[in-house]
Every structure is written in structure tokens, then in C-alpha cells.
Design an enzyme around this catalytic site. Structure first.
Site, short mmCIF file in Angstrom:
data_model
loop_
_atom_site.label_atom_id
_atom_site.label_comp_id
_atom_site.label_asym_id
_atom_site.label_seq_id
_atom_site.Cartn_x
_atom_site.Cartn_y
_atom_site.Cartn_z
N CYS A 8 4.46 -2.72 7.07
CA CYS A 8 4.96 -2.58 5.49
C CYS A 8 5.86 -0.69 5.78
O CYS A 8 6.70 -0.76 6.38
CB CYS A 8 3.79 -1.84 4.74
N ARG A 14 -0.46 -0.84 2.92
CA ARG A 14 -0.32 -2.14 2.53
C ARG A 14 -1.36 -2.92 4.02
O ARG A 14 -1.23 -3.74 3.94
CB ARG A 14 1.00 -2.66 1.83
N ASP A 122 4.28 -1.81 -3.51
CA ASP A 122 4.20 -0.12 -2.91
C ASP A 122 3.54 0.54 -3.51
O ASP A 122 3.55 1.17 -4.96
CB ASP A 122 5.42 0.37 -2.67
P1 4NP Z 1 2.64 1.48 2.31
O1 4NP Z 1 2.30 3.10 1.31
O2 4NP Z 1 3.74 0.76 2.83
O3 4NP Z 1 1.71 0.39 1.95
O4 4NP Z 1 1.79 2.02 3.92
C1 4NP Z 1 3.17 3.98 1.47
C2 4NP Z 1 2.75 4.96 2.32
C3 4NP Z 1 3.69 6.54 2.48
C4 4NP Z 1 3.88 6.17 2.15
C5 4NP Z 1 5.43 5.16 1.57
C6 4NP Z 1 5.20 4.16 0.78
N1 4NP Z 1 5.66 8.08 2.09
O5 4NP Z 1 6.47 7.58 1.65
O6 4NP Z 1 4.81 8.72 3.15
#
Ligand code: 4NP
Length: 152
Positions: A8, A14, A122
Site C-alpha cells: 500500500c 492496509r 485508504d
Molecule cells: P496505508 O495508509 O497506505 O494504508 O498504510 C496510509 C498511511 C500513512 C500515510 C498515507 C496512507 N501517510 O501519508 O503518512
């Protein structure tokens, strides 16, 4: 040993869930599961507490996972690479060097025939409800992936 990588953006919400859920379904099979993020903001960190929480509610422990970044060598090290959304897909494919690499990459919800949703949303900037929704989507997809790994 079949090697599966979940990818992800942040590798804290995720893909750690996808890793933990799939691991719980391939117990006894010769399958290695890992996860990574295309972004590098959280390297070395634990999964988001909301992901740890929804996993725990479903009797899955993901608190031993640590965030790492997706690297080009993952294309050689893994047999299947599952991404959560179209942005992950284009980021991952942008470092693929061959058709063999490209063929390893799939949107995780594409393994499921009975869904209209193609992307795992997300949940980072939302509330707990988003994590419950993500868990349900990933649980269904990982059920299919586990079945197909059992047939490999
Ligand atoms: P993930 O969610 O891609 O599902 O782990 C996110 C976690 C952190 C960030 C973006 C998406 N971030 O910008 O820090």
C-alpha cells in the site's frame, strides 16, 4: 515456498492488515507473506494502532510487523505482489523492469468476482469505521488468495 507481498502507500494501515489476514489463512501451507509501502514516511514503525485494533478484534496479531519501503528487488524476491489501489499499482509498475515483473502485480480486490469495488480505500485520515470496512474487503480477498495458493 510461494512468496506473497502486500503493498500500500504507507505500509501502516492496509498492507499490514492484508499480510496478517493472509498469514492467518495459509497456516500449514508453504507460503511466506510480507508487506511494504511505496512511501517511506513510516519506515521502522509499528502498524497504525487502528489496524492493530481491528486485527486484534478478529484474533490476528500484527503488532510484530515493522514498516518498510517497497524496493525494486521485491520483484525478484516475490511471486505475487498485491496492491490496494490504482496509485499503488502505477507506483509499483513504474519500477518494473520486465513483463515477468509486471505479471506478478495485481489489484488485490481483482481476485474477487463478486465485488464492484476495485480499490481498498485508504483509511488513514478517517475513523475506525474505515478500518472495519478495509478489514472486511481484505478478509474476503485473502480468502480467495489462500484458496488459489492452496491450488498452486
Ligand atoms: P496505508 O495508509 O497506505 O494504508 O498504510 C496510509 C498511511 C500513512 C500515510 C498515507 C496512507 N501517510 O501519508 O503518512
Amino acid at each position: 515456498m510461494i512468496k506473497v507481498l502486500m503493498v500500500c502507500l504507507g505500509n501502516i494501515c492496509r498492507s499490514p492488515l492484508a499480510e496478517g489476514i493472509l498469514k492467518s489463512k495459509v497456516d500449514g501451507l508453504s507460503v511466506f507473506v510480507d508487506s511494504a509501502g511505496t512511501g517511506g514516511w513510516h519506515i521502522g514503525e509499528l502498524p497504525d494502532l487502528r489496524s492493530i485494533g481491528i486485527a486484534r478484534q478478529n484474533r490476528i496479531d500484527i503488532s510484530d510487523q515493522r514498516c518498510r519501503k517497497f524496493i525494486a528487488r521485491d520483484f525478484d524476491d516475490f511471486d505475487h505482489i498485491y496492491v490496494m489501489d490504482r496509485n499503488n499499482l502505477s507506483d509499483v509498475l513504474s519500477v518494473a523492469k520486465s513483463e515477468t515483473h509486471r505479471k506478478k502485480v495485481k489489484m488485490i480486490l481483482s481476485v474477487e468476482s463478486e465485488t464492484d469495488t476495485m480499490e481498498v480505500p485508504d483509511p488513514y485520515y478517517g475513523g475506525e469505521r474505515g478500518f472495519e470496512e478495509v478489514f472486511i474487503l481484505l478478509d474476503r480477498a485473502c480468502e480467495q488468495i489462500a484458496k488459489s495458493l492452496d491450488n498452486e
